[in-house]
Design an enzyme around this catalytic site. Structure first.
Site, mmCIF file in Angstrom:
data_model
loop_
_atom_site.group_PDB
_atom_site.id
_atom_site.type_symbol
_atom_site.label_atom_id
_atom_site.label_comp_id
_atom_site.label_asym_id
_atom_site.label_seq_id
_atom_site.Cartn_x
_atom_site.Cartn_y
_atom_site.Cartn_z
ATOM 1 N N LYS A 155 19.494 25.359 37.767
ATOM 2 C CA LYS A 155 18.871 25.005 36.479
ATOM 3 C C LYS A 155 17.883 26.080 36.013
ATOM 4 C CE LYS A 155 17.937 21.028 38.427
ATOM 5 N NZ LYS A 155 18.898 21.082 39.522
ATOM 6 N N ILE A 156 16.987 26.508 36.923
ATOM 7 C CA ILE A 156 15.951 27.465 36.509
ATOM 8 C C ILE A 156 16.534 28.864 36.345
ATOM 9 C CG2 ILE A 156 13.759 28.533 37.171
ATOM 10 C CD1 ILE A 156 13.103 25.874 38.667
ATOM 11 N N ASP A 175 24.902 34.029 43.493
ATOM 12 C CA ASP A 175 24.711 32.642 43.933
ATOM 13 C C ASP A 175 25.861 32.324 44.863
ATOM 14 O OD1 ASP A 175 24.495 29.739 44.083
ATOM 15 O OD2 ASP A 175 23.341 29.799 42.243
ATOM 16 N N CYS A 205 16.444 30.631 43.995
ATOM 17 C CA CYS A 205 17.212 29.788 44.916
ATOM 18 C C CYS A 205 16.246 29.000 45.796
ATOM 19 C CB CYS A 205 18.163 30.637 45.752
ATOM 20 S SG CYS A 205 17.388 32.006 46.558
ATOM 21 N N PRO A 206 16.718 27.924 46.404
ATOM 22 C CA PRO A 206 15.812 27.111 47.219
ATOM 23 C C PRO A 206 15.488 27.796 48.542
ATOM 24 C CG PRO A 206 18.050 26.257 47.354
ATOM 25 C CD PRO A 206 18.098 27.400 46.398
ATOM 26 N N THR A 232 9.338 32.980 41.668
ATOM 27 C CA THR A 232 8.718 31.707 41.254
ATOM 28 C C THR A 232 9.326 30.555 42.055
ATOM 29 O OG1 THR A 232 10.361 31.494 39.490
ATOM 30 C CG2 THR A 232 8.220 32.402 38.854
ATOM 31 N N SER A 233 10.057 30.885 43.132
ATOM 32 C CA SER A 233 10.750 29.804 43.862
ATOM 33 C C SER A 233 9.950 29.289 45.051
ATOM 34 C CB SER A 233 12.138 30.267 44.293
ATOM 35 O OG SER A 233 13.036 30.070 43.232
ATOM 36 N N ARG A 234 10.030 29.990 46.159
ATOM 37 C CA ARG A 234 9.242 29.612 47.328
ATOM 38 C C ARG A 234 8.799 30.900 48.014
ATOM 39 N NH1 ARG A 234 8.752 25.603 45.193
ATOM 40 N NH2 ARG A 234 9.259 23.474 45.807
ATOM 41 N N ASP A 258 4.541 33.792 41.740
ATOM 42 C CA ASP A 258 3.922 32.492 41.493
ATOM 43 C C ASP A 258 3.819 31.729 42.818
ATOM 44 O OD1 ASP A 258 2.830 30.508 39.712
ATOM 45 O OD2 ASP A 258 4.682 29.358 39.940
ATOM 46 N N GLU A 263 0.511 30.269 50.998
ATOM 47 C CA GLU A 263 -0.168 29.754 49.813
ATOM 48 C C GLU A 263 -0.692 28.336 50.025
ATOM 49 O OE1 GLU A 263 2.953 29.552 46.764
ATOM 50 O OE2 GLU A 263 3.250 27.455 47.222
ATOM 51 N N HIS A 295 1.297 28.970 41.845
ATOM 52 C CA HIS A 295 2.300 27.907 41.739
ATOM 53 C C HIS A 295 2.136 27.095 40.451
ATOM 54 C CE1 HIS A 295 5.266 26.054 44.708
ATOM 55 N NE2 HIS A 295 5.580 25.601 43.510
HETATM 56 P P1 NAI Z 1 18.880 24.252 41.596
HETATM 57 O O1 NAI Z 1 19.259 23.427 42.776
HETATM 58 O O2 NAI Z 1 19.305 23.803 40.224
HETATM 59 O O3 NAI Z 1 19.443 25.754 41.795
HETATM 60 C C1 NAI Z 1 19.329 26.453 42.985
HETATM 61 C C2 NAI Z 1 20.488 27.439 43.034
HETATM 62 O O4 NAI Z 1 20.322 28.243 44.194
HETATM 63 C C3 NAI Z 1 21.851 26.746 43.138
HETATM 64 O O5 NAI Z 1 22.729 27.245 42.150
HETATM 65 C C4 NAI Z 1 22.320 27.126 44.532
HETATM 66 O O6 NAI Z 1 23.730 27.262 44.649
HETATM 67 C C5 NAI Z 1 21.614 28.457 44.728
HETATM 68 N N1 NAI Z 1 21.586 28.889 46.113
HETATM 69 C C6 NAI Z 1 21.579 28.142 47.238
HETATM 70 N N2 NAI Z 1 21.620 28.930 48.312
HETATM 71 C C7 NAI Z 1 21.655 30.207 47.858
HETATM 72 C C8 NAI Z 1 21.713 31.477 48.497
HETATM 73 N N3 NAI Z 1 21.742 31.594 49.822
HETATM 74 N N4 NAI Z 1 21.730 32.564 47.711
HETATM 75 C C9 NAI Z 1 21.712 32.471 46.368
HETATM 76 N N5 NAI Z 1 21.660 31.294 45.708
HETATM 77 C C10 NAI Z 1 21.646 30.188 46.456
HETATM 78 O O7 NAI Z 1 17.320 24.452 41.673
HETATM 79 P P2 NAI Z 1 16.314 24.816 40.489
HETATM 80 O O8 NAI Z 1 15.857 23.571 39.822
HETATM 81 O O9 NAI Z 1 16.883 25.889 39.661
HETATM 82 O O10 NAI Z 1 15.052 25.359 41.321
HETATM 83 C C11 NAI Z 1 15.114 26.559 42.069
HETATM 84 C C12 NAI Z 1 13.892 26.671 42.932
HETATM 85 O O11 NAI Z 1 12.738 26.857 42.113
HETATM 86 C C13 NAI Z 1 13.552 25.399 43.738
HETATM 87 O O12 NAI Z 1 14.262 25.355 44.950
HETATM 88 C C14 NAI Z 1 12.079 25.534 43.973
HETATM 89 O O13 NAI Z 1 11.883 26.194 45.196
HETATM 90 C C15 NAI Z 1 11.597 26.418 42.829
HETATM 91 N N6 NAI Z 1 10.683 25.754 41.917
HETATM 92 C C16 NAI Z 1 9.466 26.341 41.656
HETATM 93 C C17 NAI Z 1 8.555 25.772 40.786
HETATM 94 C C18 NAI Z 1 7.240 26.417 40.455
HETATM 95 O O14 NAI Z 1 6.356 25.728 39.907
HETATM 96 N N7 NAI Z 1 7.051 27.690 40.724
HETATM 97 C C19 NAI Z 1 8.861 24.469 40.162
HETATM 98 C C20 NAI Z 1 10.184 23.964 40.448
HETATM 99 C C21 NAI Z 1 11.040 24.582 41.316
#
Ligand code: NAI
Length: 330
Positions: A155-156, A175, A205-206, A232-234, A258, A263, A295
């Site tokens: 999504k992001i 991905d 990615c997560p 901005t992920s983890r 971020d 952190e 964050h």
């Molecule tokens: P999502 O589940 O919609 O997308 C994650 C994507 O990563 C999926 O398409 C998945 O196939 C892909 N993925 C999984 N393993 C992978 C790998 N080894 N290599 C490459 N891609 C891979 O998740 P969404 O909503 O897009 O969120 C992504 C991340 O953003 C979350 O996991 C979270 O850690 C982070 N996040 C950070 C926030 C912030 O405030 N900075 C707020 C919300 C989320």
């Protein structure tokens, strides 16, 4: 049903109280303390707890929640790497999260970091305040016609890909699954090719076993010189020691974070009067081409309202005993 809400900030209670007026039968008690093994027993008498991204929902905490009869963990965030799902299953505690609330909120912040560090806005802001109107040290580069590499196009990542496309960038992505919605604007490549060709790399990615420290010394060596890296992920997607080495070796034009390792004790706290125990943040901030935020990617009015609504919907689903795609299982 009664929910004990941990790590409450003023904006949490505002958004949840606002949403609560549309729900019947849910009672929330707000606590400032975060969830951890010491505070878990406070949940005695509550049906569920509500936790956030850096709450300690590890084995010990989950066991203590189980002991006091809690049956529900409501995560008011997308990530769930801080929860011991095995322990939750053992104690028959359901874990529900908010998988997507405003992908654009995080993606727009990722672009803000990319632009900010590119045009050295963190430096420019301070310089002008000091009546230093010179431009030395502020030169950036156009994103237009450069290559953006998006790692993770859920999504992001998809929202970020669209933003980069709007900037006139060529967008490539890596991905494990291809997102069909992006077929007209993204070219999928291998991770190695993405690292080698991107002028801007943004991680979406997560944090899972296969992505832990995916940006390490070897990955950094494969990047173009003068790349901008945004995370901005983890934090633990990036091996910080290797990142610092790469910054010292002048590999990066800029780095926007971020999230970063270590952190957890900083996030959302005002620690301005403390001597911090870790040196990582200080070392990163010592570089002129690094910009860090704490964050805040999710932190928009739209996202907070959506988080509150989905969390309360999750509570209702739990009460009705219904299954939900928002449930996380081991
Ligand atoms: P999502 O589940 O919609 O997308 C994650 C994507 O990563 C999926 O398409 C998945 O196939 C892909 N993925 C999984 N393993 C992978 C790998 N080894 N290599 C490459 N891609 C891979 O998740 P969404 O909503 O897009 O969120 C992504 C991340 O953003 C979350 O996991 C979270 O850690 C982070 N996040 C950070 C926030 C912030 O405030 N900075 C707020 C919300 C989320």
């Amino acid at each position: 049903m009664k929910i004990l809400f941990y790590d409450t900030k003023q904006y949490d209670s505002v958004s949840f109280n606002e949403a609560l007026s549309h729900y019947n039968g849910i009672e929330i008690k707000y606590l400032e303390a975060d969830l951890n093994p010491a505070t878990a027993p406070l949940a005695a008498g509550y049906d569920g707890v509500c936790a956030f991204v850096n709450s300690d929902v590890g084995k010990e905490t989950v066991e203590k929640l189980g002991e006091v009869g809690v049956k529900l963990i409501l995560l008011r965030c997308a990530g769930f790497n801080n929860v011991d799902l095995e322990a939750a299953a053992e104690h028959k505690i359901r874990v529900l999260r908010v998988p997507g609330y405003s992908p654009e909120a995080v993606a727009e912040h990722a672009m803000a970091l990319a632009l900010g560090v590119n045009r050295r806005l963190h430096k420019a802001y301070v310089k002008v305040r000091e009546n230093d109107f010179s431009l030395s040290g502020l030169m950036g580069f156009n994103f237009h016609q450069k290559t953006a590499g998006i790692v993770g196009t859920g999504k992001i990542g998809a929202a970020m890909a669209r933003i980069c496309h709007g900037f006139g960038m060529k967008v490539i992505a890596y991905d494990v699954y291809e997102n069909p919605d992006l077929k007209d604007l993204v070219t999928y490549v291998s991770l190695d090719q993405l690292l080698a060709e991107s002028d801007l790399i943004s991680l979406h990615c997560p944090l899972i076993d296969s992505t832990y420290h995916m940006i390490n010394k070897e990955a950094i060596a494969k990047m173009k010189d003068g790349v901008i890296l945004v995370n901005t992920s983890r934090g633990a997607l990036v091996k910080t020691e290797d990142l610092i080495e790469g910054i010292r070796a002048r590999k990066f034009f800029g780095v926007g974070l971020d999230v970063y390792e270590e952190e957890a004790t900083n996030v959302f706290e005002n620690r301005s009067n403390e001597i911090l125990e870790h040196s990582v943040t200080a070392r990163l901030l010592s570089f002129p081409n690094v910009m860090i935020t704490s964050h805040q990617g999710f932190f928009t009015a739209e996202a907070l309202a959506a988080i509150a609504r989905t969390t309360l919907d999750n509570a209702i689903l739990f009460e009705k005993g219904e299954r939900s795609p928002n449930e996380v299982k081991r």
